[in-house]
Enzyme design. Sequence first.
Site, short mmCIF file in Angstrom:
data_model
loop_
_atom_site.label_atom_id
_atom_site.label_comp_id
_atom_site.label_asym_id
_atom_site.label_seq_id
_atom_site.Cartn_x
_atom_site.Cartn_y
_atom_site.Cartn_z
N ARG A 1 -15.78 64.35 2.30
CA ARG A 1 -14.77 63.33 2.03
C ARG A 1 -15.36 61.93 2.22
NH1 ARG A 1 -10.24 65.12 0.63
NH2 ARG A 1 -9.01 63.30 1.19
N HIS B 1 -13.37 65.96 -6.52
CA HIS B 1 -12.28 66.44 -5.66
C HIS B 1 -12.94 67.16 -4.49
CE1 HIS B 1 -8.71 68.70 -4.32
NE2 HIS B 1 -9.55 69.71 -4.19
#
Length: 140
Positions: A87, A117
């Site tokens: 992330r 993603h």
Amino acid sequence: MAIERTFSMIKPDATKRNLTGAITKMLEDAGLRVVASKRVWMSRREAEGFYAVHKERPFFGELVEFMSSGPTIVQVLEGENAIAKNREVMGATNPANADEGTIRKVHALSIGENSVHGSDGPETAAEEIAYWFAGTEIVG
């Protein structure tokens, strides 16, 4: 530190611009290892299933259309704190808010076409990995 696995996807906007190698290199340079990977062209049904959590959101139809518009790379990443690290390397969802040097700051076109993603937690990672991969396809 714990070795964990996370799910990562390179979206159609990035694969259409031949960025798969560049994005994978950024992930690997951050210490993440690709332990499973495949190129898929999602059907509408697959996209609807994968993003079912967003079914009631106003952008759902557009998201499904985009995700079924071209090939994606689905992969399993492994490393120390892989979920948080992935992330961090991806950057903020909106590339305008992403830190310099992150995938989205460097490669994303917009908040909708933001190139990648990644799972947001351990449960989501397990679900997303299982959606695309059989256990025998993950080679650590």
